[in-house]
Motif scaffolding. Structure first.
Motif, PDB file in Angstrom:
ATOM      1  N   ILE A 103       0.892  -0.987  -0.077  1.00 26.47           N
ATOM      2  CA  ILE A 103       0.028  -0.028  -0.077  1.00 26.47           C
ATOM      3  C   ILE A 103       0.884   1.323  -0.036  1.00 26.47           C
ATOM      4  CG2 ILE A 103      -1.782   1.462   1.367  1.00 26.47           C
ATOM      5  CD1 ILE A 103      -2.896  -1.291   2.273  1.00 26.47           C
ATOM      6  N   GLN A 104       2.044   1.393   0.760  1.00 31.98           N
ATOM      7  CA  GLN A 104       3.099   2.389   0.726  1.00 31.98           C
ATOM      8  C   GLN A 104       3.491   2.520  -0.406  1.00 31.98           C
ATOM      9  OE1 GLN A 104       3.751   4.588   3.599  1.00 31.98           O
ATOM     10  NE2 GLN A 104       1.761   3.599   4.224  1.00 31.98           N
ATOM     11  N   GLY A 105       4.194   1.436  -1.230  1.00 29.87           N
ATOM     12  CA  GLY A 105       4.642   1.617  -2.462  1.00 29.87           C
ATOM     13  C   GLY A 105       3.536   2.211  -3.563  1.00 29.87           C
ATOM     14  N   ILE A 106       2.428   1.709  -3.387  1.00 26.92           N
ATOM     15  CA  ILE A 106       1.507   2.365  -4.463  1.00 26.92           C
ATOM     16  C   ILE A 106       1.276   3.540  -4.189  1.00 26.92           C
ATOM     17  CG2 ILE A 106      -0.977   2.197  -5.152  1.00 26.92           C
ATOM     18  CD1 ILE A 106      -0.740  -0.831  -4.777  1.00 26.92           C
ATOM     19  N   MET A 107       1.050   4.057  -2.961  1.00 22.90           N
ATOM     20  CA  MET A 107       0.829   5.522  -2.881  1.00 22.90           C
ATOM     21  C   MET A 107       2.003   6.484  -3.122  1.00 22.90           C
ATOM     22  SD  MET A 107      -1.068   5.821   0.890  1.00 22.90           S
ATOM     23  CE  MET A 107      -2.814   5.188   1.221  1.00 22.90           C
ATOM     24  N   MET A 108       3.428   5.845  -2.752  1.00 26.68           N
ATOM     25  CA  MET A 108       4.413   6.745  -3.163  1.00 26.68           C
ATOM     26  C   MET A 108       4.582   6.883  -4.888  1.00 26.68           C
ATOM     27  SD  MET A 108       7.503   5.851  -0.731  1.00 26.68           S
ATOM     28  CE  MET A 108       7.333   3.876  -0.766  1.00 26.68           C
ATOM     29  N   LEU A 109       4.149   5.697  -5.654  1.00 29.36           N
ATOM     30  CA  LEU A 109       4.259   5.688  -6.929  1.00 29.36           C
ATOM     31  C   LEU A 109       3.310   6.800  -7.505  1.00 29.36           C
ATOM     32  CD1 LEU A 109       4.621   2.019  -7.743  1.00 29.36           C
ATOM     33  CD2 LEU A 109       6.456   3.787  -8.004  1.00 29.36           C
ATOM     34  N   GLN A 115       6.473  10.116 -11.126  1.00 28.35           N
ATOM     35  CA  GLN A 115       5.747  10.346 -12.209  1.00 28.35           C
ATOM     36  C   GLN A 115       4.967  11.509 -11.908  1.00 28.35           C
ATOM     37  OE1 GLN A 115       5.984   9.948 -15.768  1.00 28.35           O
ATOM     38  NE2 GLN A 115       5.251   7.839 -15.642  1.00 28.35           N
ATOM     39  N   LEU A 116       5.302  12.791 -12.931  1.00 23.83           N
ATOM     40  CA  LEU A 116       4.559  13.921 -12.665  1.00 23.83           C
ATOM     41  C   LEU A 116       3.099  13.771 -12.881  1.00 23.83           C
ATOM     42  CD1 LEU A 116       6.833  16.430 -14.894  1.00 23.83           C
ATOM     43  CD2 LEU A 116       6.501  16.178 -12.428  1.00 23.83           C
ATOM     44  N   PRO A 117       2.352  14.471 -11.907  1.00 23.96           N
ATOM     45  CA  PRO A 117       0.728  14.233 -11.931  1.00 23.96           C
ATOM     46  C   PRO A 117       0.237  14.135 -13.268  1.00 23.96           C
ATOM     47  CG  PRO A 117       1.478  15.923 -10.184  1.00 23.96           C
ATOM     48  CD  PRO A 117       2.614  15.635 -11.258  1.00 23.96           C
ATOM     49  N   TRP A 125      -5.096   5.408 -11.201  1.00 20.65           N
ATOM     50  CA  TRP A 125      -3.747   5.953 -10.893  1.00 20.65           C
ATOM     51  C   TRP A 125      -4.124   7.428 -10.286  1.00 20.65           C
ATOM     52  CZ3 TRP A 125      -1.434   2.023  -9.169  1.00 20.65           C
ATOM     53  CH2 TRP A 125      -1.519   0.958  -9.893  1.00 20.65           C
ATOM     54  N   LYS A 126      -4.614   8.273 -10.931  1.00 22.27           N
ATOM     55  CA  LYS A 126      -4.710   9.470 -10.615  1.00 22.27           C
ATOM     56  C   LYS A 126      -6.261   9.941  -9.848  1.00 22.27           C
ATOM     57  CE  LYS A 126      -4.240  14.268 -12.194  1.00 22.27           C
ATOM     58  NZ  LYS A 126      -3.892  15.199 -13.315  1.00 22.27           N
ATOM     59  N   TYR A 127      -7.292   9.170 -10.390  1.00 26.35           N
ATOM     60  CA  TYR A 127      -8.338   9.227  -9.675  1.00 26.35           C
ATOM     61  C   TYR A 127      -8.734   7.824  -9.328  1.00 26.35           C
ATOM     62  CZ  TYR A 127      -8.626  13.797 -12.578  1.00 26.35           C
ATOM     63  OH  TYR A 127      -8.415  15.021 -12.783  1.00 26.35           O
ATOM     64  N   ILE A 132      -5.941  10.413  -2.972  1.00 30.76           N
ATOM     65  CA  ILE A 132      -5.868   9.852  -1.413  1.00 30.76           C
ATOM     66  C   ILE A 132      -4.465   9.462  -0.926  1.00 30.76           C
ATOM     67  CG2 ILE A 132      -8.422   8.863  -1.894  1.00 30.76           C
ATOM     68  CD1 ILE A 132      -7.177   6.227  -2.405  1.00 30.76           C
ATOM     69  N   SER A 133      -3.469   9.656  -1.818  1.00 36.00           N
ATOM     70  CA  SER A 133      -2.186   9.220  -1.389  1.00 36.00           C
ATOM     71  C   SER A 133      -1.493  10.515  -0.375  1.00 36.00           C
ATOM     72  CB  SER A 133      -1.079   9.036  -2.444  1.00 36.00           C
ATOM     73  OG  SER A 133       0.183   9.370  -1.949  1.00 36.00           O
TER      74      SER A 133
END
Length: 232
Positions: A103-109, A115-117, A125-127, A132-133
């Protein structure tokens, strides 16, 4: 951070045993755990934070370091709350570490650093992952803390403001101040704590129902086997 993930899981397991013995309830544990751990988490954020902050050559003003420390402490408290939730849902210790780290890794990625927003795929990944990260708000707060108010020299008389750098180069949302990002982190801390209480209450209702269904199914299977083995 990985070490803190490893140390957060036994706290939830100890709580489950103490709660079964009737020593205290969920709300009491959440309040006491938050109040007792906050001074130590703040100390953990100040000492390593001071070493990393000033050795990195960041801004020397004390207010910038205070903000850095507050965000670092908030992230540590968020990790604690997240791992308590994971430990409640995933009873196995090793699977809890793997799930929490994932979960932490997905939030960091999806925080906008790797990767820029604007380059993140909109679906999932964005929505909603990007929004929520909690790493997103910590990262944008750090950028604003270091770049806002600076004027950078490029070549000769050409200068560029720090706000323009973070808005165009790092795609940071500059419509609100860094303190709003910190307030969002504080709100997420409270949300994680409340979510922990809600999950415990829901599991208290669901677990007896599931055990009852399992018991009835096992009883039917045993009776069925006895009927087949009974002499005719």
């Amino acid at each position: 951070m990985v070490l803190y993930i490893y140390l957060s899981l036994p706290v939830a397991q100890i709580f489950s045993r103490e709660r079964l013995n009737g020593h205290y309830g969920v709300t009491t544990f959440v309040i006491s755990n938050t109040l007792s751990s906050t001074p130590y988490l703040l100390l953990i954020a100040i000492i390593p934070g001071a070493i990393a902050y000033y050795l990195s050559g960041l801004q020397r003003q004390i207010e910038h370091f205070v903000y850095f420390t507050l965000v670092l402490c908030s992230c540590t408290m968020l990790v604690e709350g997240l791992m308590m939730i994971v430990a409640t849902i995933v009873p196995d210790f090793l699977m809890g570490i793997i799930t929490g780290a994932g979960i932490q890794g997905i939030m960091m990625l999806t925080s906008g650093f790797f990767q820029l927003p604007n380059s993140l795929p909109n679906i999932v990944w964005k929505y909603p992952m990007y929004y929520i990260s909690f790493h997103k708000y910590a990262l944008q707060g750090f950028y604003k803390n270091e770049f806002l108010g600076l004027v950078l020299n490029l070549e000769g008389p050409i200068t560029v403001s720090g706000e323009k750098v973070i808005a165009e180069l790092f795609q940071v949302e500059t419509g609100h101040s860094k303190w709003v990002d910190l307030a969002v982190l504080c709100g997420m801390i409270m949300t994680y704590r409340l979510l922990f209480v809600v999950i415990i209450k829901v599991l208290d209702i669901v677990k007896p129902i599931l055990k009852g269904m399992t018991f009835r199914c096992n009883t039917k299977c045993i009776h069925g086997i006895e009927n087949l083995c009974a002499p005719s």
